[in-house]
Design a protein around this motif. Structure first.
Motif, PDB file in Angstrom:
ATOM      1  N   ILE A 257       0.832  -1.203   0.000  1.00 36.13           N
ATOM      2  CA  ILE A 257       0.000   0.000   0.000  1.00 36.13           C
ATOM      3  C   ILE A 257       0.868   1.255   0.000  1.00 36.13           C
ATOM      4  O   ILE A 257       0.573   2.235  -0.705  1.00 36.13           O
ATOM      5  N   ARG A 258       1.958   1.237   0.740  1.00 39.19           N
ATOM      6  CA  ARG A 258       2.872   2.392   0.730  1.00 39.19           C
ATOM      7  C   ARG A 258       3.492   2.613  -0.645  1.00 39.19           C
ATOM      8  O   ARG A 258       3.610   3.746  -1.106  1.00 39.19           O
ATOM      9  N   VAL A 259       3.883   1.528  -1.296  1.00 45.35           N
ATOM     10  CA  VAL A 259       4.447   1.651  -2.645  1.00 45.35           C
ATOM     11  C   VAL A 259       3.398   2.202  -3.603  1.00 45.35           C
ATOM     12  O   VAL A 259       3.689   3.093  -4.420  1.00 45.35           O
ATOM     13  N   ALA A 260       2.182   1.685  -3.506  1.00 48.62           N
ATOM     14  CA  ALA A 260       1.100   2.175  -4.372  1.00 48.62           C
ATOM     15  C   ALA A 260       0.840   3.655  -4.140  1.00 48.62           C
ATOM     16  O   ALA A 260       0.655   4.429  -5.086  1.00 48.62           O
ATOM     17  N   ASN A 261       0.835   4.065  -2.873  1.00 52.86           N
ATOM     18  CA  ASN A 261       0.614   5.480  -2.554  1.00 52.86           C
ATOM     19  C   ASN A 261       1.741   6.365  -3.068  1.00 52.86           C
ATOM     20  O   ASN A 261       1.558   7.573  -3.266  1.00 52.86           O
ATOM     21  N   ALA A 262       2.909   5.748  -3.299  1.00 53.89           N
ATOM     22  CA  ALA A 262       4.038   6.486  -3.875  1.00 53.89           C
ATOM     23  C   ALA A 262       3.957   6.531  -5.399  1.00 53.89           C
ATOM     24  O   ALA A 262       4.841   7.108  -6.054  1.00 53.89           O
ATOM     25  N   GLY A 263       2.918   5.918  -5.939  1.00 54.72           N
ATOM     26  CA  GLY A 263       2.690   5.995  -7.384  1.00 54.72           C
ATOM     27  C   GLY A 263       3.492   5.010  -8.212  1.00 54.72           C
ATOM     28  O   GLY A 263       3.635   5.194  -9.424  1.00 54.72           O
ATOM     29  N   LYS A 264       4.006   3.952  -7.593  1.00 58.66           N
ATOM     30  CA  LYS A 264       4.792   2.973  -8.328  1.00 58.66           C
ATOM     31  C   LYS A 264       4.012   1.659  -8.466  1.00 58.66           C
ATOM     32  O   LYS A 264       3.239   1.277  -7.594  1.00 58.66           O
ATOM     33  N   HIS A 265       4.226   0.972  -9.584  1.00 60.12           N
ATOM     34  CA  HIS A 265       3.666  -0.363  -9.743  1.00 60.12           C
ATOM     35  C   HIS A 265       4.275  -1.286  -8.694  1.00 60.12           C
ATOM     36  O   HIS A 265       5.364  -1.023  -8.170  1.00 60.12           O
ATOM     37  N   VAL A 266       3.574  -2.400  -8.421  1.00 57.83           N
ATOM     38  CA  VAL A 266       4.041  -3.323  -7.386  1.00 57.83           C
ATOM     39  C   VAL A 266       4.001  -4.765  -7.882  1.00 57.83           C
ATOM     40  O   VAL A 266       3.036  -5.189  -8.508  1.00 57.83           O
ATOM     41  N   ILE A 267       5.070  -5.490  -7.600  1.00 62.25           N
ATOM     42  CA  ILE A 267       5.069  -6.945  -7.683  1.00 62.25           C
ATOM     43  C   ILE A 267       5.238  -7.433  -6.253  1.00 62.25           C
ATOM     44  O   ILE A 267       6.118  -6.980  -5.533  1.00 62.25           O
ATOM     45  N   CYS A 268       4.382  -8.339  -5.827  1.00 61.88           N
ATOM     46  CA  CYS A 268       4.429  -8.838  -4.453  1.00 61.88           C
ATOM     47  C   CYS A 268       4.655 -10.338  -4.473  1.00 61.88           C
ATOM     48  O   CYS A 268       3.987 -11.061  -5.224  1.00 61.88           O
ATOM     49  N   GLU A 269       5.587 -10.793  -3.669  1.00 66.36           N
ATOM     50  CA  GLU A 269       5.807 -12.239  -3.591  1.00 66.36           C
ATOM     51  C   GLU A 269       4.592 -12.886  -2.922  1.00 66.36           C
ATOM     52  O   GLU A 269       3.851 -12.254  -2.161  1.00 66.36           O
TER      53      GLU A 269
ATOM     54  N   LYS B 204      -6.779   2.566  -6.720  1.00 69.82           N
ATOM     55  CA  LYS B 204      -6.954   3.973  -6.368  1.00 69.82           C
ATOM     56  C   LYS B 204      -5.806   4.818  -6.883  1.00 69.82           C
ATOM     57  O   LYS B 204      -6.000   5.966  -7.326  1.00 69.82           O
ATOM     58  N   ASN B 205      -4.598   4.275  -6.848  1.00 67.05           N
ATOM     59  CA  ASN B 205      -3.414   5.020  -7.278  1.00 67.05           C
ATOM     60  C   ASN B 205      -3.054   4.778  -8.745  1.00 67.05           C
ATOM     61  O   ASN B 205      -2.019   5.252  -9.222  1.00 67.05           O
ATOM     62  N   ASN B 206      -3.930   4.020  -9.434  1.00 71.69           N
ATOM     63  CA  ASN B 206      -3.743   3.764 -10.867  1.00 71.69           C
ATOM     64  C   ASN B 206      -2.404   3.100 -11.169  1.00 71.69           C
ATOM     65  O   ASN B 206      -1.698   3.460 -12.117  1.00 71.69           O
ATOM     66  N   VAL B 207      -2.028   2.133 -10.320  1.00 73.23           N
ATOM     67  CA  VAL B 207      -0.813   1.353 -10.556  1.00 73.23           C
ATOM     68  C   VAL B 207      -1.188  -0.125 -10.598  1.00 73.23           C
ATOM     69  O   VAL B 207      -2.209  -0.537 -10.049  1.00 73.23           O
TER      70      VAL B 207
ATOM     71  N   ALA C   8       7.250  -7.498 -17.266  1.00 77.26           N
ATOM     72  CA  ALA C   8       7.576  -6.232 -17.921  1.00 77.26           C
ATOM     73  C   ALA C   8       6.608  -5.973 -19.063  1.00 77.26           C
ATOM     74  O   ALA C   8       6.131  -4.842 -19.253  1.00 77.26           O
ATOM     75  N   GLN C   9       6.286  -7.007 -19.814  1.00 75.00           N
ATOM     76  CA  GLN C   9       5.345  -6.837 -20.912  1.00 75.00           C
ATOM     77  C   GLN C   9       3.934  -6.550 -20.402  1.00 75.00           C
ATOM     78  O   GLN C   9       3.198  -5.772 -21.010  1.00 75.00           O
ATOM     79  N   ILE C  10       3.564  -7.178 -19.282  1.00 76.17           N
ATOM     80  CA  ILE C  10       2.241  -6.919 -18.707  1.00 76.17           C
ATOM     81  C   ILE C  10       2.127  -5.465 -18.270  1.00 76.17           C
ATOM     82  O   ILE C  10       1.132  -4.785 -18.542  1.00 76.17           O
ATOM     83  N   ILE C  11       3.155  -4.967 -17.580  1.00 78.29           N
ATOM     84  CA  ILE C  11       3.118  -3.603 -17.040  1.00 78.29           C
ATOM     85  C   ILE C  11       3.306  -2.546 -18.124  1.00 78.29           C
ATOM     86  O   ILE C  11       2.578  -1.546 -18.168  1.00 78.29           O
ATOM     87  N   LEU C  12       4.259  -2.766 -19.007  1.00 82.47           N
ATOM     88  CA  LEU C  12       4.604  -1.739 -19.993  1.00 82.47           C
ATOM     89  C   LEU C  12       3.771  -1.797 -21.268  1.00 82.47           C
ATOM     90  O   LEU C  12       3.556  -0.780 -21.921  1.00 82.47           O
TER      91      LEU C  12
END
Length: 372
Positions: A125-137, A156-159, A330-334
């Protein structure tokens, strides 16, 4: 053997000497070997610099679409080591107190969270609030409620929120899914998933309820939960489960040693699975239908995965899982690529709902019906 990752690493030792194949897309990875790639590159920071993070970082050295550019750790010595080993600039290094500042760092696209399970929720949630995409193990959280909150925060943060389901990109696994979709096995009747090993150090965080959220099911049983869904191709409608505990000193209250669980699917197919921290040599998926069968053994180790069906042995070349995963993500995100089997947060929440139901069934002895 101290952890699942040590166990899986031992399963994959024979693969270490195999060449890493640069990927320009999983389906055509072999044909495109050596092909130059000039497209966009996903710039990744890894949070949590433990054993599995090291494996991911090493594998990423062979990625063509993803690059390790930053680190987040609470241990200054680890940061220094990683800076030297992976050529990471000082400006891309953070600790757990200040990593919110990544929102001002245009050189980082995504943070890969590889920390103990209980930390995932707040960190994602902190990473999302910073506006960055997230991969979580995986597992993404301690329960489905936490998982949904993580998904909602990213929306909410469009990531994007992706989860480290490396087997969703594994060639032999994908071949079986393709065969099942093509009707090669006929009506699917039964799935078996066996996941287990004898855990080592009793003081490790994986045996700490507050950090792990459970025991073997959270750590390695999730492979059988997730595998049942993509092998059968349906979502379960009911769950039953039984827990066996032979060593309450090591496996304290809330930390499962062995859980057997069963699932029923809308078509009538059933699954029988086992997750354990007290038995070795358990890494097998088996699927049978009216016209054929498929087997993977080992099924989820770091490789090589071995598989066969009623039509013969699966002979796809071994590709380092984490290299494939990161290039595909990378292809999914970009590029908005849609994987054969989803790896997004919603997919992970489905697993968490099933795991919540398994724990409930094991504790109550009741059959748990799942809502659609």
């Amino acid at each position: 053997m101290d952890s699942r990752r040590d166990f899986l690493q031992k399963l994959g030792l024979s693969a270490i000497a195999l060449p890493l194949i640069p990927l320009s897309g999983l389906a055509s990875s072999v044909e495109n070997f050596g092909e130059r790639y000039d497209g966009p590159v996903l710039r990744v920071a890894i949070m949590g610099l433990g054993g599995y993070a090291n494996r991911v970082a090493e594998a990423m050295q062979s990625c063509v679409r993803a690059k390790l550019v930053g680190v987040i750790s609470g241990t200054p010595g680890k940061i220094t080591t990683w800076q030297s080993k992976f050529n990471i600039p000082e400006k891309n290094c953070y600790n757990y107190e200040n990593f919110d500042k990544i929102k001002d760092n245009a050189d980082i696209d995504v943070v890969y969270v590889i920390t103990p399970n209980a930390l995932h929720h707040d960190q994602v949630i902190r990473v999302a609030n910073a506006g960055k995409h997230v991969i979580c193990e995986k597992p993404m959280a301690l329960n489905a409620k936490e998982g949904k909150e993580m998904v909602d925060a990213c929306k909410k943060n469009n990531v994007k929120l992706l989860v480290g389901y490396r087997m969703h990109f594994e060639p032999k696994t994908l071949e079986i899914i393709k065969m099942r979709k093509n009707g090669d096995f006929g009506k699917v009747m039964f799935f078996q998933g066996l996941c287990g090993f004898k855990i080592g150090d009793p003081s490790q965080w994986r045996l700490n309820k507050k950090l792990a959220g459970g025991g073997s099911l959270m750590d390695i049983g999730i492979y059988a939960v997730n595998g049942a869904r993509y092998m059968v191709g349906e979502e379960p409608t009911w769950i039953t489960a039984q827990e066996t505990k032979t060593n309450p000193v090591v496996f304290k209250e809330g930390v499962d040693e062995t859980i057997q669980f069963q699932m029923g699917f809308p078509s009538g197919a059933v699954a029988s699975c086992l997750s354990t921290y007290n038995m070795n040599y358990l890494d097998k998926f088996f699927l049978t239908g009216e016209k054929g069968f498929a087997e993977l053994q080992p099924s989820t180790g770091y490789g090589p995965i071995k598989g066969r069906t009623n039509k013969g042995e699966l002979t796809h070349p071994h590709l380092t899982h984490q290299t494939v995963q990161m290039d595909e993500m990378a292809q999914i995100i970009l590029e908005g690529k849609q994987p054969v089997v989803p790896v997004d947060g919603e997919e992970a929440v489905k697993d968490m709902k099933i795991m919540d139901a398994i724990y409930l069934a094991a504790s109550t002895g009741k059959k748990i019906n799942l809502k659609g």
